[in-house]
Enzyme design. Structure first.
Site, PDB file in Angstrom:
ATOM      1  N   LYS A 125     -76.618  25.872   2.171  1.00  0.00           N
ATOM      2  CA  LYS A 125     -76.169  26.542   0.944  1.00  0.00           C
ATOM      3  C   LYS A 125     -76.689  27.964   0.837  1.00  0.00           C
ATOM      4  O   LYS A 125     -76.008  28.852   0.323  1.00  0.00           O
ATOM      5  CB  LYS A 125     -76.565  25.726  -0.296  1.00  0.00           C
ATOM      6  CG  LYS A 125     -75.768  24.446  -0.402  1.00  0.00           C
ATOM      7  CD  LYS A 125     -75.737  23.870  -1.803  1.00  0.00           C
ATOM      8  CE  LYS A 125     -74.759  22.695  -1.843  1.00  0.00           C
ATOM      9  NZ  LYS A 125     -74.687  22.019  -3.111  1.00  0.00           N
ATOM     10  N   LYS A 131     -67.509  18.717   5.973  1.00  0.00           N
ATOM     11  CA  LYS A 131     -67.490  17.801   4.837  1.00  0.00           C
ATOM     12  C   LYS A 131     -66.512  18.287   3.761  1.00  0.00           C
ATOM     13  O   LYS A 131     -66.425  19.500   3.528  1.00  0.00           O
ATOM     14  CB  LYS A 131     -68.928  17.772   4.304  1.00  0.00           C
ATOM     15  CG  LYS A 131     -69.180  16.962   3.085  1.00  0.00           C
ATOM     16  CD  LYS A 131     -70.645  17.072   2.670  1.00  0.00           C
ATOM     17  CE  LYS A 131     -70.823  18.124   1.599  1.00  0.00           C
ATOM     18  NZ  LYS A 131     -71.742  17.759   0.522  1.00  0.00           N
ATOM     19  N   LYS A 164     -66.825  20.781  -2.814  1.00  0.00           N
ATOM     20  CA  LYS A 164     -66.352  21.508  -4.005  1.00  0.00           C
ATOM     21  C   LYS A 164     -66.210  22.983  -3.738  1.00  0.00           C
ATOM     22  O   LYS A 164     -65.378  23.656  -4.332  1.00  0.00           O
ATOM     23  CB  LYS A 164     -67.400  21.381  -5.122  1.00  0.00           C
ATOM     24  CG  LYS A 164     -67.560  20.035  -5.697  1.00  0.00           C
ATOM     25  CD  LYS A 164     -68.772  20.054  -6.623  1.00  0.00           C
ATOM     26  CE  LYS A 164     -69.065  18.687  -7.162  1.00  0.00           C
ATOM     27  NZ  LYS A 164     -70.459  18.520  -7.535  1.00  0.00           N
TER      28      LYS A 164
HETATM   29  N1  AQP Z   1     -67.529  14.754   1.340  1.00  0.00           N
HETATM   30  C1  AQP Z   1     -68.243  13.787   0.772  1.00  0.00           C
HETATM   31  N2  AQP Z   1     -68.147  12.527   1.198  1.00  0.00           N
HETATM   32  C2  AQP Z   1     -68.855  11.525   0.605  1.00  0.00           C
HETATM   33  N3  AQP Z   1     -69.687  11.737  -0.433  1.00  0.00           N
HETATM   34  C3  AQP Z   1     -69.810  12.991  -0.890  1.00  0.00           C
HETATM   35  N4  AQP Z   1     -70.542  13.537  -1.896  1.00  0.00           N
HETATM   36  C4  AQP Z   1     -70.323  14.875  -1.952  1.00  0.00           C
HETATM   37  N5  AQP Z   1     -69.451  15.232  -1.001  1.00  0.00           N
HETATM   38  C5  AQP Z   1     -69.114  14.079  -0.323  1.00  0.00           C
HETATM   39  C6  AQP Z   1     -71.406  12.754  -2.752  1.00  0.00           C
HETATM   40  O1  AQP Z   1     -71.068  13.046  -4.100  1.00  0.00           O
HETATM   41  C7  AQP Z   1     -72.254  12.943  -4.891  1.00  0.00           C
HETATM   42  C8  AQP Z   1     -72.411  14.131  -5.787  1.00  0.00           C
HETATM   43  O2  AQP Z   1     -72.445  15.292  -5.074  1.00  0.00           O
HETATM   44  P1  AQP Z   1     -73.033  16.613  -5.761  1.00  0.00           P
HETATM   45  O3  AQP Z   1     -72.129  17.082  -6.781  1.00  0.00           O
HETATM   46  O4  AQP Z   1     -74.425  16.467  -6.103  1.00  0.00           O
HETATM   47  O5  AQP Z   1     -73.041  17.315  -4.467  1.00  0.00           O
HETATM   48  P2  AQP Z   1     -72.542  18.390  -3.769  1.00  0.00           P
HETATM   49  O6  AQP Z   1     -73.166  18.108  -2.453  1.00  0.00           O
HETATM   50  O7  AQP Z   1     -72.817  19.618  -4.514  1.00  0.00           O
HETATM   51  O8  AQP Z   1     -70.964  18.187  -3.700  1.00  0.00           O
HETATM   52  P3  AQP Z   1     -70.237  19.036  -2.721  1.00  0.00           P
HETATM   53  O9  AQP Z   1     -68.780  18.854  -2.847  1.00  0.00           O
HETATM   54  O10 AQP Z   1     -70.783  18.817  -1.381  1.00  0.00           O
HETATM   55  O11 AQP Z   1     -70.592  20.472  -3.257  1.00  0.00           O
HETATM   56  P4  AQP Z   1     -70.913  21.760  -2.482  1.00  0.00           P
HETATM   57  O12 AQP Z   1     -69.602  22.278  -2.047  1.00  0.00           O
HETATM   58  O13 AQP Z   1     -71.531  22.626  -3.528  1.00  0.00           O
HETATM   59  O14 AQP Z   1     -71.804  21.396  -1.355  1.00  0.00           O
HETATM   60  C9  AQP Z   1     -73.420  12.761  -3.923  1.00  0.00           C
HETATM   61  O15 AQP Z   1     -73.750  11.391  -3.910  1.00  0.00           O
HETATM   62  C10 AQP Z   1     -72.852  13.178  -2.605  1.00  0.00           C
HETATM   63  O16 AQP Z   1     -73.454  12.488  -1.541  1.00  0.00           O
END
Ligand code: AQP
Length: 342
Positions: free
Chosen positions: A118, A201, A204
């Protein structure tokens, strides 16, 4: 190792940073609903304090928090059964987070791959909050003495760090106070990949909206994204080993299996030999049938903002019945003067 037996209790959270997607649904939300059906206390959190580790527009943050709460409920969480909260309304999260900032070591944080991903090349300009994120995450979990945390694969390292923090606290103060929390990473889709690139992956923050299915997408958008998803020219295999080195094919099969509550083997037994031109419409129909009702219900709930706010305030009151005594006892253990009712 902990000798105390802790009552089973489930905690997990999602950031209200917009674009809630199919990966969040299959890796987390759907598992949350499964846990709610078991005879165990469940607490689910919109982690707004985590969201601000990167810039959030204040108006959008409020909207995303309410939208996430609507998503929780639309996916099947019952606010009477599960405790639904936004993190900032339960101050003990941040208070225990500070204590854990003083327990966790710089070197532990530096090893976190999510921080490296990140912060990217510009780590000097990342917020201190982004660096210390896993200590607050440990506090989110341990302030409930949670024993099980359903998450996607990407959170595994943070959960290991939560155990390290609990173990160091218990060791340093000679207590057996915090449990060794178990990560629960299960199901066919613990790591849903981008629809545009099977090596990344689903996320968001991916600038390409076509890379993910958002929980707010309508039926047409869902079907279109699946139709356009990247694939390879081969037919689907009949056995799982045939998915090796085929990340896009594996991803679509995993998604199908998770949405249909089947194993990958069961799906391949049915669809092995089919071309993607035949499989994609099947997947699109399945995804629309499972996801479109969630997006419709979310849209309806978003018109009932007062009700969502009331649910979160009530959730915070219930949560604090658990967190306040655990924080008070923590303060007592580390030597802070204050009322000890213990
Ligand atoms: N691609 C994924 N596959 C399975 N599980 C996922 N999670 C996130 N992406 C995937 C699970 O969703 C939960 C909440 O995630 P979060 O909002 O805390 O996490 P994040 O990592 O910010 O979500 P993103 O989409 O991955 O955001 P960015 O783009 O900011 O990195 C967690 O249980 C996570 O494992």
């Amino acid at each position: 190792m902990s000798e105390t037996t802790f009552t089973p209790r489930v905690f997990s959270g999602i950031q209200p940073s917009g674009n809630l997607h199919l990966g969040n649904y299959l890796g987390a939300l759907k598992r949350f609903v499964d846990w709610q059906a078991k005879d165990v206390e469940t607490i689910y959190c919109m982690v707004d304090l985590h969201a601000i580790t990167v810039w959030q527009d204040p108006v959008d943050l409020k909207k995303s928090t309410r939208e996430l709460c609507a998503g929780f409920i639309a996916a099947g969480l019952d606010p009477e059964q599960s405790i639904l909260i936004n993190q900032s309304q339960v101050p003990e999260h941040a208070q225990l987070g500070w204590v854990f900032n003083c327990v966790a070591r710089m070197g532990w944080m530096q090893r976190m791959t999510q921080f490296k991903d990140k912060a990217g090349k510009n780590a000097q300009n990342a917020s201190l909050g982004l660096f210390g994120y896993p200590a607050l995450m440990a506090a989110d979990i341990l302030v409930y003495h949670a024993t099980h945390v359903p998450v996607g694969e990407d959170q595994k390292q943070h959960l290991e760090l939560t155990r390290d923090i609990a173990a160091k606290f218990n060791h340093d103060y000679g207590v057996d106070f915090f449990p060794m929390t178990e990560p629960v990473i299960e199901g066919a889709a613990t790591r849903v990949m981008s629809l545009r690139d099977g090596s990344k992956k689903m996320s968001k923050s991916d600038p390409s909206d076509a890379s993910r299915i958002n929980l707010t997408d309508d039926a047409d958008a869902i079907a279109k994204k699946i139709r356009k998803a990247k694939t390879d020219p081969e037919a689907l295999p009949s056995e799982e080993k045939g998915l090796e080195d085929r990340p896009e094919a594996r991803n679509l099969v995993n998604i199908y299996a998770a949405l249909n509550d089947q194993s990958v083997e069961q799906v391949l037994a049915d669809v092995g030999g089919k071309q993607f031109s035949e499989f994609k419409p099947m997947l699109a129909d399945l995804a629309v049938s499972k996801m479109a009702p969630i997006s419709t219900e979310m849209a309806r709930l978003m018109n009932e903002q007062d009700e969502i706010d009331r649910i979160l305030t009530r959730g915070a009151e219930r949560a604090r019945e658990i967190t306040a005594p655990i924080l008070r006892k923590t303060y007592d253990i580390i030597g802070m003067v204050g009322p000890t009712t213990l």
